[in-house]
Design an enzyme around this catalytic site. Structure first.
Site, PDB file in Angstrom:
ATOM      1  NE  ARG A  82      -3.922  -2.111   2.301  1.00 50.48           N
ATOM      2  CZ  ARG A  82      -5.071  -2.171   1.625  1.00 50.48           C
ATOM      3  NH1 ARG A  82      -5.430  -1.149   0.883  1.00 50.48           N
ATOM      4  NH2 ARG A  82      -5.851  -3.228   1.710  1.00 50.48           N
ATOM      5  CG  HIS A 118     -13.055  -0.001  -0.426  1.00 46.51           C
ATOM      6  ND1 HIS A 118     -12.293  -0.728   0.467  1.00 46.51           N
ATOM      7  CD2 HIS A 118     -13.838   0.824   0.326  1.00 46.51           C
ATOM      8  CE1 HIS A 118     -12.591  -0.354   1.700  1.00 46.51           C
ATOM      9  NE2 HIS A 118     -13.527   0.578   1.642  1.00 46.51           N
ATOM     10  NE  ARG A 171     -10.285   2.115  -0.910  1.00 41.24           N
ATOM     11  CZ  ARG A 171     -10.270   2.028   0.416  1.00 41.24           C
ATOM     12  NH1 ARG A 171     -10.922   2.911   1.150  1.00 41.24           N
ATOM     13  NH2 ARG A 171      -9.601   1.060   1.022  1.00 41.24           N
ATOM     14  CG  HIS A 177      -6.062   0.396  -2.975  1.00 47.48           C
ATOM     15  ND1 HIS A 177      -5.583  -0.874  -2.772  1.00 47.48           N
ATOM     16  CD2 HIS A 177      -7.251   0.465  -2.305  1.00 47.48           C
ATOM     17  CE1 HIS A 177      -6.435  -1.542  -2.015  1.00 47.48           C
ATOM     18  NE2 HIS A 177      -7.449  -0.755  -1.725  1.00 47.48           N
TER      19      HIS A 177
END
Length: 358
Positions: A82, A118, A171, A177
């Protein structure tokens, strides 16, 4: 690898650009990140669609659960970093001058980053909803209706892609991300949803089938984890990184760990199977009141209200195993409430009212 480092560094540049130039849209992007949360499938989308169309509602849960299960397996295989911790540990930046990425309360996800859960959950559920809505218009035969169907098709798929793009941007904006992770998540979600367009057997699945599916998903995931652990591969490697590099320890939530998502989804699937195969469901949703608009409206309103109350139930996190057990029970209670408890109560209330009027 050098290629992956280059991909990540380019992703960091995009994140920096978004955080700098789209600061004014911060609240909106944070909101859209919440919109893409897979948990909304069970608490918002499912209760709405199940009362309108039980076939679509059932498919939605299956797609969400199987999609999230594949997401977990992919994350364990791909070992995706991440952004908010990668920039702190990579050695590609000279003089230790790593870029500064802002973090938010929803940034500190603890699982691996690829593919985005997500993005995958959002594309799954919206694909199901769009195809379900279009199934009503595809039967129109006259010329004007065909034109209207084409316009509706264009409009709904445009909405679909706009929502997916905004969820993906949100995101990336919060540094959870990299861009390639959200893109992978969107297309993986579409593939899972499309697969269930051709799986009608889920509509007639027995409770035994639900239990067998739950056991298979759990045993496979646990077995995969244990086998790799025996090979000295730690699939929970991302949790210490999240705890180390998260700007605020209060933003770390056990609810974002890989096994928490697995338990939550298995609970939801079990609750759906228990509800659909219960006498309460047969009595209420298969009875004469089930065709009434008033019955469906009352069920939707009561279901949404009840599920919002569930959100106030805070599961203790001091004991990990207890947290998983209670999370399973809470997740199972949500579809059970929507499918059986609420419709049965509404059915009983309407029947009592009818008797008084007669």
């Amino acid at each position: 690898s050098p290629k992956m480092d280059l991909l990540h560094s380019n992703g960091v540049l995009i994140i920096q650009h978004l955080q700098r130039d789209y600061r004014a849209y911060q609240d909106f992007l944070n909101f859209m990140s919440h919109v893409g949360d897979p948990r909304n499938i069970f608490s918002i989308y499912f209760p709405l669609w199940f009362q309108l169309n039980q076939v679509v509602g059932t498919k939605m849960i299956w797609v969400a659960v199987i999609g999230d299960w594949f997401n977990l397996i992919f994350k364990w295989i791909l070992f995706g970093h991440r952004p908010y911790w990668w920039v702190q540990e990579t050695m590609i930046y000279p003089n230790q001058s790593s870029p500064c990425l802002e973090q938010f309360p929803i940034t500190c996800e603890t699982g691996p980053g690829s593919p985005s859960g997500h993005a995958m959950g959002s594309s799954c559920v919206w694909y199901v909803m769009v195809t379900a809505a279009l199934s009503y218009t595809v039967r129109w035969k006259d010329k004007s209706a065909v034109t209207l169907h084409r316009l509706t098709w264009s409009f709904l798929w445009s909405i679909f892609w706009i929502i997916q793009i905004i969820v993906c941007i949100s995101r990336v904006f919060i540094a959870t991300h990299f861009p390639h992770q959200v893109i992978l998540g969107v297309f993986a979600g579409i593939l899972v949803a499309e697969a269930f367009e051709h799986t009608p057997a889920i509509q007639t699945a027995s409770l035994r089938m639900y239990i067998k599916t739950n056991l298979f998903l759990f045993i496979f995931a646990l077995g995969f984890y244990l086998v790799l652990k025996l090979l000295d591969i730690d699939l929970l490697w991302s949790v210490p990184k999240a705890k180390k590099w998260c700007a605020n320890p209060d933003w770390i939530n056990i609810d974002t760990t890989p096994f928490a998502g697995l338990v939550r989804n298995l609970g939801a699937l079990f609750g759906l199977g228990l509800g659909i195969n219960s006498e309460m469901f047969i009595t209420s949703c298969k009875g004469k009141n089930s065709c009434k608009i008033s019955f469906r409206v009352f069920c939707i309103a009561a279901s949404l209200a009840m599920l919002q109350l569930y959100n106030f139930i805070k599961i203790p996190t001091h004991t990990e195993y207890l947290f998983y057990i209670l999370s399973f029970c809470k997740s199972a209670a949500m579809p059970l409430t929507v499918v059986a408890l609420v419709p049965y109560c509404v059915h009983s209330l309407m029947r009592t009212t009818e008797k008084k009027l007669n």
